[in-house]
Design an enzyme around this catalytic site. Structure first.
Site, PDB file in Angstrom:
ATOM      1  N   HIS A 148      -0.628  -1.358  -0.324  1.00 39.57           N
ATOM      2  CA  HIS A 148      -1.952  -1.940  -0.097  1.00 39.57           C
ATOM      3  C   HIS A 148      -3.079  -1.084  -0.682  1.00 39.57           C
ATOM      4  O   HIS A 148      -4.190  -1.562  -0.851  1.00 39.57           O
ATOM      5  CB  HIS A 148      -2.190  -2.201   1.399  1.00 39.57           C
ATOM      6  N   ASP A 178       5.520  -1.898   1.965  1.00 38.14           N
ATOM      7  CA  ASP A 178       4.175  -1.359   1.755  1.00 38.14           C
ATOM      8  C   ASP A 178       4.217  -0.005   1.041  1.00 38.14           C
ATOM      9  O   ASP A 178       3.445   0.899   1.344  1.00 38.14           O
ATOM     10  CB  ASP A 178       3.423  -1.226   3.086  1.00 38.14           C
ATOM     11  N   SER A 254      -4.416   6.368   4.105  1.00 41.63           N
ATOM     12  CA  SER A 254      -3.238   5.583   3.733  1.00 41.63           C
ATOM     13  C   SER A 254      -2.583   6.138   2.473  1.00 41.63           C
ATOM     14  O   SER A 254      -3.249   6.397   1.470  1.00 41.63           O
ATOM     15  CB  SER A 254      -3.636   4.133   3.497  1.00 41.63           C
TER      16      SER A 254
END
Length: 401
Positions: A148, A178, A254
């Site tokens: 993402h 992911d 992230s």
């Protein structure tokens, strides 16, 4: 002769008779002197033993209490209590950390953490879509991050810990996990060491490193503990096996590493539970053991080969509770489901002999099979139950940019 008469006779002995009684009297005096000698010897022995014991105790005490510790350059000597040294060793073996442990981890891992910028082209030129973090896993420029973080990017930029900015290409992505691998054209880059997440325990120290809130706070380090292991989190229909931690995670973290106190990467920071201001300290990282094989596949093949049905849907149940399953909204072209004859509006109620109530049930079932295998599925269509044999296939997607 009784005792009284005996003592009376001794009193009446004249000096002339002393010689005749000398043996008896001398015997009595000799016995008293012998006792005194023995008593003296005993006192001397006790005194010597006490002195020897004191000296031995003092020597042993000095051996126990004092040790010499040399500095690396051998120029200084520090005298320290052995008790303190042993306590320090004990604390080290027990897993407790020193005040400098987090500093050492940050110094060792931070050079291998990068900032990633996701840029897309529009009418006004390149625009920032967002930013995140990445981990250099190969000195030749391979970097792992979250899917993402680079999703929808027309251009990916990487900022090294040195401040140098490089263009990156996408080596491969896996939307389901992911995860993504990107590559920069550079050599001899610092790398992070991947650990073994199966050894992680609740209560272990956890250290998160990343670009919190983007490039304004690069290389931010936060620390906490492992709050839970083997958590299963469902997000967008996908089940993630994650580590839960209370180490602070913010937008931009992230794709960055979650490390143990030895400086090994045990997870890739990915998700944060948020419900306004009511939730604090609940972040999730994809376990590194789950990620390792995916990373290898992305580097070598650009994608991860795993069996799929090729359907999208949602959980449903009839009003009379007789029919429960997955209402199929979409069927991928040329997928195993499409070839088998499954259509939108069908309800999948059983797969491989197991009742299915959600997409996560399908994920769990497919996890035990390989590409090319055939499994039996049951669907409900227009009031009838139809059995179909489905060949598991790989859905081909264009993951390269």
């Amino acid at each position: 002769m009784d005792d009284n008469n005996r003592y009376d006779n001794i009193k009446d002995v004249s000096w002339e008779n002393v010689e005749s009684s000398k043996a008896k009297i001398k015997f009595i005096n000799s016995k008293r002197r012998s006792n005194m000698v023995k008593l003296g010897k005993m006192c001397c022995f006790i005194l010597i033993a006490a002195v020897s014991g004191g000296l031995s105790g003092a020597y042993m005490s000095s051996k126990k209490e004092v040790t010499k510790i040399y500095t690396p350059n051998n120029n200084q000597v520090v005298v320290e209590s052995n008790e303190n040294v042993n306590r320090a060793k004990s604390e080290d073996k027990s897993g407790n950390t020193s005040e400098n442990s987090i500093t050492e981890v940050a110094e060792a891992v931070s050079p291998a953490v990068v900032g990633i910028s996701n840029k897309a082209e529009d009418y006004f030129g390149l625009q920032d879509l967002g930013s995140g973090s990445g981990i250099i896993i190969d000195s030749n420029g391979y970097i792992v991050t979250n899917y993402h973080v680079i999703q929808g990017a027309d251009k990916v930029m990487v900022k090294l810990s040195s401040g140098k900015i490089l263009d990156a290409s996408v080596a491969g992505v896996d939307e389901r996990s992911d995860l993504a691998v990107i590559k920069v054209n550079a050599k001899n880059l610092p790398i992070a060491k991947l650990g073994d997440s199966s050894k992680v325990k609740v209560g272990d120290a956890a250290i998160a490193i990343g670009n919190s809130l983007g490039e304004e706070f690069p290389g931010s380090v936060t620390a906490g503990i492992i709050s839970a292991i083997n958590r299963k989190i469902e997000y967008n229909g996908v089940i993630y096996k994650v580590i839960q931690t209370d180490a602070a995670m913010n937008p931009g973290n992230s794709g960055g590493p979650l490390c143990n106190i030895q400086g090994y990467v045990i997870g890739i920071n990915s998700l944060k539970l948020s419900a306004g201001s009511k939730v604090e300290g609940i972040g999730f990282a994809i376990t590194i053991n789950e990620a390792k094989n995916i990373i290898k596949s992305l580097i070598s093949n650009g994608q991860v080969s795993r069996p799929e049905l090729g359907i999208n849907g949602e959980s449903v149940i009839s009003q009379d509770n007789r029919v429960q399953g997955i209402y199929i909204q979409q069927v991928e072209k040329n997928s195993g489901a499409s070839v088998a004859g499954i259509k939108p509006t069908d309800i999948l109620i059983e797969l491989d002999g197991n009742k299915v109530k959600s997409m996560s049930d399908i994920e769990a079932i497919l996890g035990g099979h390989k590409l090319g295998e055939k499994i039996l599925g049951k669907i409900w269509r227009n009031g009838e139950i139809i059995e179909m044999q489905i060949t598991l296939s790989q859905i081909q997607k264009d993951n390269q940019r």
